[in-house]
Each structure stands twice: as C-alpha cells, then as structure tokens.
Scaffold this motif. Structure first.
Motif, PDB file in Angstrom:
ATOM      1  N   ARG A 109     -71.335 -18.296  -6.888  1.00  0.00           N
ATOM      2  CA  ARG A 109     -69.686 -17.541  -6.268  1.00  0.00           C
ATOM      3  C   ARG A 109     -69.856 -17.035  -5.866  1.00  0.00           C
ATOM      4  O   ARG A 109     -70.332 -15.796  -6.281  1.00  0.00           O
ATOM      5  N   GLU A 110     -69.564 -16.231  -5.152  1.00  0.00           N
ATOM      6  CA  GLU A 110     -69.712 -14.812  -4.327  1.00  0.00           C
ATOM      7  C   GLU A 110     -67.784 -14.455  -3.421  1.00  0.00           C
ATOM      8  O   GLU A 110     -67.772 -13.744  -3.306  1.00  0.00           O
ATOM      9  N   ARG A 111     -66.851 -14.845  -4.929  1.00  0.00           N
ATOM     10  CA  ARG A 111     -65.247 -14.653  -4.277  1.00  0.00           C
ATOM     11  C   ARG A 111     -65.570 -13.106  -4.600  1.00  0.00           C
ATOM     12  O   ARG A 111     -65.581 -12.333  -5.772  1.00  0.00           O
ATOM     13  N   ARG A 112     -64.585 -12.438  -3.950  1.00  0.00           N
ATOM     14  CA  ARG A 112     -64.111 -10.750  -3.925  1.00  0.00           C
ATOM     15  C   ARG A 112     -62.775 -10.920  -4.384  1.00  0.00           C
ATOM     16  O   ARG A 112     -62.189 -11.734  -3.472  1.00  0.00           O
ATOM     17  N   LEU A 113     -62.195  -9.727  -4.148  1.00  0.00           N
ATOM     18  CA  LEU A 113     -60.647  -9.482  -4.114  1.00  0.00           C
ATOM     19  C   LEU A 113     -60.662  -8.873  -2.669  1.00  0.00           C
ATOM     20  O   LEU A 113     -61.341  -8.011  -2.471  1.00  0.00           O
ATOM     21  N   VAL A 114     -59.466  -9.563  -1.810  1.00  0.00           N
ATOM     22  CA  VAL A 114     -59.681  -9.107  -0.187  1.00  0.00           C
ATOM     23  C   VAL A 114     -58.614  -8.191   0.076  1.00  0.00           C
ATOM     24  O   VAL A 114     -57.476  -9.463  -0.501  1.00  0.00           O
ATOM     25  N   ASN A 115     -58.626  -8.130   1.089  1.00  0.00           N
ATOM     26  CA  ASN A 115     -56.896  -7.048   1.220  1.00  0.00           C
ATOM     27  C   ASN A 115     -56.445  -6.712   0.166  1.00  0.00           C
ATOM     28  O   ASN A 115     -56.941  -6.006  -0.602  1.00  0.00           O
ATOM     29  N   GLU A 116     -54.961  -7.052  -0.269  1.00  0.00           N
ATOM     30  CA  GLU A 116     -54.366  -6.597  -0.995  1.00  0.00           C
ATOM     31  C   GLU A 116     -54.115  -8.191  -2.058  1.00  0.00           C
ATOM     32  O   GLU A 116     -53.097  -8.377  -2.996  1.00  0.00           O
ATOM     33  N   GLU A 117     -54.692  -8.540  -1.958  1.00  0.00           N
ATOM     34  CA  GLU A 117     -54.791  -9.873  -2.786  1.00  0.00           C
ATOM     35  C   GLU A 117     -54.721  -9.052  -4.500  1.00  0.00           C
ATOM     36  O   GLU A 117     -53.927  -9.808  -5.215  1.00  0.00           O
ATOM     37  N   GLN A 118     -55.224  -8.483  -4.782  1.00  0.00           N
ATOM     38  CA  GLN A 118     -54.934  -7.083  -6.263  1.00  0.00           C
ATOM     39  C   GLN A 118     -53.846  -6.639  -6.638  1.00  0.00           C
ATOM     40  O   GLN A 118     -53.212  -7.436  -7.085  1.00  0.00           O
ATOM     41  N   ASP A 119     -53.600  -5.805  -5.290  1.00  0.00           N
ATOM     42  CA  ASP A 119     -51.249  -5.648  -5.538  1.00  0.00           C
ATOM     43  C   ASP A 119     -50.970  -6.762  -5.511  1.00  0.00           C
ATOM     44  O   ASP A 119     -50.470  -6.964  -6.324  1.00  0.00           O
ATOM     45  N   VAL A 120     -51.030  -7.789  -4.895  1.00  0.00           N
ATOM     46  CA  VAL A 120     -50.068  -8.569  -5.030  1.00  0.00           C
ATOM     47  C   VAL A 120     -50.180 -10.166  -6.263  1.00  0.00           C
ATOM     48  O   VAL A 120     -49.152 -10.088  -7.033  1.00  0.00           O
ATOM     49  N   LEU A 121     -51.090  -9.878  -7.012  1.00  0.00           N
ATOM     50  CA  LEU A 121     -51.550 -10.528  -8.322  1.00  0.00           C
ATOM     51  C   LEU A 121     -50.952  -9.695  -9.113  1.00  0.00           C
ATOM     52  O   LEU A 121     -50.024 -10.094  -9.906  1.00  0.00           O
ATOM     53  N   PHE A 122     -51.451  -7.967  -9.121  1.00  0.00           N
ATOM     54  CA  PHE A 122     -50.721  -7.706 -10.134  1.00  0.00           C
ATOM     55  C   PHE A 122     -49.062  -7.358  -9.763  1.00  0.00           C
ATOM     56  O   PHE A 122     -49.011  -7.012 -11.414  1.00  0.00           O
ATOM     57  N   ASN A 123     -48.788  -7.538  -8.882  1.00  0.00           N
ATOM     58  CA  ASN A 123     -47.453  -7.290  -9.390  1.00  0.00           C
ATOM     59  C   ASN A 123     -46.744  -8.898  -9.498  1.00  0.00           C
ATOM     60  O   ASN A 123     -45.424  -9.048 -10.076  1.00  0.00           O
ATOM     61  N   GLU A 124     -47.258  -9.825  -9.453  1.00  0.00           N
ATOM     62  CA  GLU A 124     -46.960 -11.474  -9.726  1.00  0.00           C
ATOM     63  C   GLU A 124     -46.926 -11.210 -11.335  1.00  0.00           C
ATOM     64  O   GLU A 124     -46.092 -11.444 -12.088  1.00  0.00           O
ATOM     65  N   ILE A 125     -48.359 -10.867 -11.760  1.00  0.00           N
ATOM     66  CA  ILE A 125     -48.085 -10.364 -13.472  1.00  0.00           C
ATOM     67  C   ILE A 125     -47.076  -9.705 -13.660  1.00  0.00           C
ATOM     68  O   ILE A 125     -46.036 -10.379 -14.536  1.00  0.00           O
ATOM     69  N   LYS A 126     -46.666  -8.701 -13.440  1.00  0.00           N
ATOM     70  CA  LYS A 126     -45.732  -7.496 -13.694  1.00  0.00           C
ATOM     71  C   LYS A 126     -43.967  -8.636 -13.823  1.00  0.00           C
ATOM     72  O   LYS A 126     -43.668  -8.307 -14.955  1.00  0.00           O
ATOM     73  N   SER A 127     -44.214  -9.080 -12.938  1.00  0.00           N
ATOM     74  CA  SER A 127     -42.767  -9.896 -12.343  1.00  0.00           C
ATOM     75  C   SER A 127     -42.534 -10.468 -12.748  1.00  0.00           C
ATOM     76  O   SER A 127     -41.228 -11.082 -13.856  1.00  0.00           O
ATOM     77  N   LYS A 128     -43.764 -11.495 -13.128  1.00  0.00           N
ATOM     78  CA  LYS A 128     -43.842 -13.393 -14.163  1.00  0.00           C
ATOM     79  C   LYS A 128     -44.271 -13.526 -14.976  1.00  0.00           C
ATOM     80  O   LYS A 128     -43.536 -14.310 -15.569  1.00  0.00           O
ATOM     81  N   SER A 129     -45.137 -12.813 -15.528  1.00  0.00           N
ATOM     82  CA  SER A 129     -45.574 -13.005 -16.628  1.00  0.00           C
ATOM     83  C   SER A 129     -44.725 -12.597 -18.271  1.00  0.00           C
ATOM     84  O   SER A 129     -43.991 -11.061 -18.095  1.00  0.00           O
ATOM     85  N   ARG A 130     -44.943 -13.683 -18.953  1.00  0.00           N
ATOM     86  CA  ARG A 130     -44.354 -13.656 -20.058  1.00  0.00           C
ATOM     87  C   ARG A 130     -44.960 -13.249 -21.352  1.00  0.00           C
ATOM     88  O   ARG A 130     -44.342 -11.726 -22.170  1.00  0.00           O
ATOM     89  N   ASN A 131     -46.192 -13.163 -20.813  1.00  0.00           N
ATOM     90  CA  ASN A 131     -47.342 -12.195 -21.959  1.00  0.00           C
ATOM     91  C   ASN A 131     -47.773 -10.964 -21.628  1.00  0.00           C
ATOM     92  O   ASN A 131     -48.439 -10.586 -20.121  1.00  0.00           O
ATOM     93  N   PRO A 132     -47.239  -9.562 -21.959  1.00  0.00           N
ATOM     94  CA  PRO A 132     -47.494  -8.147 -22.144  1.00  0.00           C
ATOM     95  C   PRO A 132     -48.907  -7.923 -21.877  1.00  0.00           C
ATOM     96  O   PRO A 132     -49.346  -7.414 -21.364  1.00  0.00           O
ATOM     97  N   TYR A 133     -50.207  -8.888 -22.207  1.00  0.00           N
ATOM     98  CA  TYR A 133     -51.287  -8.249 -22.195  1.00  0.00           C
ATOM     99  C   TYR A 133     -51.642  -9.253 -21.540  1.00  0.00           C
ATOM    100  O   TYR A 133     -53.481  -8.956 -21.055  1.00  0.00           O
ATOM    101  N   LEU A 134     -51.319 -10.063 -20.287  1.00  0.00           N
ATOM    102  CA  LEU A 134     -52.110 -10.476 -19.403  1.00  0.00           C
ATOM    103  C   LEU A 134     -52.305  -9.461 -18.440  1.00  0.00           C
ATOM    104  O   LEU A 134     -53.455  -9.534 -17.689  1.00  0.00           O
ATOM    105  N   LEU A 135     -51.730  -8.730 -17.919  1.00  0.00           N
ATOM    106  CA  LEU A 135     -51.543  -7.248 -16.991  1.00  0.00           C
ATOM    107  C   LEU A 135     -52.961  -6.512 -17.360  1.00  0.00           C
ATOM    108  O   LEU A 135     -53.920  -5.580 -16.464  1.00  0.00           O
ATOM    109  N   PRO A 136     -52.496  -6.257 -18.585  1.00  0.00           N
ATOM    110  CA  PRO A 136     -54.051  -5.203 -19.185  1.00  0.00           C
ATOM    111  C   PRO A 136     -55.181  -5.810 -19.048  1.00  0.00           C
ATOM    112  O   PRO A 136     -56.736  -5.241 -18.816  1.00  0.00           O
ATOM    113  N   VAL A 137     -55.463  -6.746 -19.675  1.00  0.00           N
ATOM    114  CA  VAL A 137     -56.690  -7.653 -19.723  1.00  0.00           C
ATOM    115  C   VAL A 137     -57.091  -8.365 -18.394  1.00  0.00           C
ATOM    116  O   VAL A 137     -58.676  -8.081 -18.189  1.00  0.00           O
ATOM    117  N   VAL A 138     -56.777  -8.426 -16.936  1.00  0.00           N
ATOM    118  CA  VAL A 138     -56.958  -8.565 -16.142  1.00  0.00           C
ATOM    119  C   VAL A 138     -57.699  -6.981 -15.903  1.00  0.00           C
ATOM    120  O   VAL A 138     -58.929  -6.638 -15.022  1.00  0.00           O
TER     121      VAL A 138
END
Length: 186
Positions: A36-65
C-alpha cells in the motif's frame, strides 16, 4: 510456506538420499500482494484528529494515533509499550519485543515527548502507556475514519506516513530502517 516445504524435500533428497519427487515443484506460486502507498493528504490528519477529539470516548485513541504518526511504531509495539521503556529526558523509546525479533531504539520528536508527557504514568498492571485493547483501537480508529469521511485509511497506513515523513526530514535509508525496524530496504 511453499518454499519452506520445497526446501525440506530437496534437503531430504540431496543430503539424506531419500528418493522422492518434490511435488511442490508442480505447484504454481501465488502472486505477492502489492504494497500500500496510502498517505494522509490535504487536511486529512486535522480532520481525523478533530473527529477523534470530539467524538471518541476513549481518551487514549488520539494519543496512540499521534504517537504512531510521530514514531512509525507498529500497533502491537504501541499497545505493548510500558513506561519503563520510555525515556522522556533522553527522548527515546527502547523496544525489546518487535515483529522481526530484534530490539530497537525509537527517537522521539518534541511533539511525541509532549504527547507522552501529558499521559498519566501508571504502575503495576497499569504500567502500559496506552491501556487500550487491540480491538478497541481498531474499532475506534475505524469509526473515526468513517465519521470523518476519509476513504481507505487503515491504522497501519500511519506507519507508512511516519516513515515517509522521516525521509522528508532528510533522514537516509539506513537511519529510517533503524528507527522503523525494517529489515529490508524495500
């Protein structure tokens, strides 16, 4: 597996003079999967981090990512990481049990040190840096990716992202291989 079986039979024929045909030579080998050659493009990282921050109930998900992206460590290495292997002062993680069987030292960026420093330190059974199960990580990550509208992103792609960023920072192939634990330069 086929190559190993073929080698065993050929060794028996040559070295032990066992008179048998090698049936493996008649078997067509399966094609190797493309990497696989999949990379994060454009604002995908920010979008993903914001999604995890706002909706994830697991406090370790964002730090491990985030640490996965900063270090290039494998999921199993991250989930098995104990605080005794983390040296924030020297900015290094010492891995003993890795997929390829060799230990290695993983340097920490300032951002990685900041993330790890913000986590609670634990003792005893709770000495894991990320006390989260593999299944919880897998499901939480998948949900966050789906909710954020990102297509075809897997957790292991974060390792590829990290390795690519190491090269972009000017590290050479040998330096990256020693950090990531890759045995071959492919």
């Amino acid at each position: 597996d086929l190559a190993l079986l073929s080698h065993v039979i050929n060794t028996a024929r040559r070295e032990w003079e066992i008179h048998i045909d090698n049936p493996i030579s008649l078997v067509r080998r399966p094609k190797c999967n493309k990497g696989r050659e999949r990379r994060l493009v454009n604002e995908e990282q920010d979008v993903l981090f914001n999604e995890i921050k706002s909706k994830s109930r697991n406090p370790y998900l964002l730090p491990v990512v985030q640490i996965a992206i900063e270090t290039g460590m494998r999921r199993g290495e991250l989930l098995g990481l104990e605080w005794s292997r983390v040296d924030l002062e020297r900015r290094v993680i010492r891995l003993i049990d890795t997929k390829n069987g060799d230990g290695r030292s993983v340097p920490l960026t300032l951002k990685a040190v900041e993330i790890l420093f913000s986590l609670p330190k634990r003792t005893g059974y709770e000495m894991l840096v990320f006390p989260i199960s593999a299944n919880a990580l897998k499901l939480g990550f998948q949900r966050a990716v789906e909710r954020s509208g990102i297509n075809d992103l897997r957790f292991h792609d974060l390792r590829h992202e990290a390795v690519s960023r190491f090269f972009e920072k000017g590290l050479n192939v040998m330096e990256v291989a020693s950090i990531s634990g890759h045995k071959t330069l492919q």
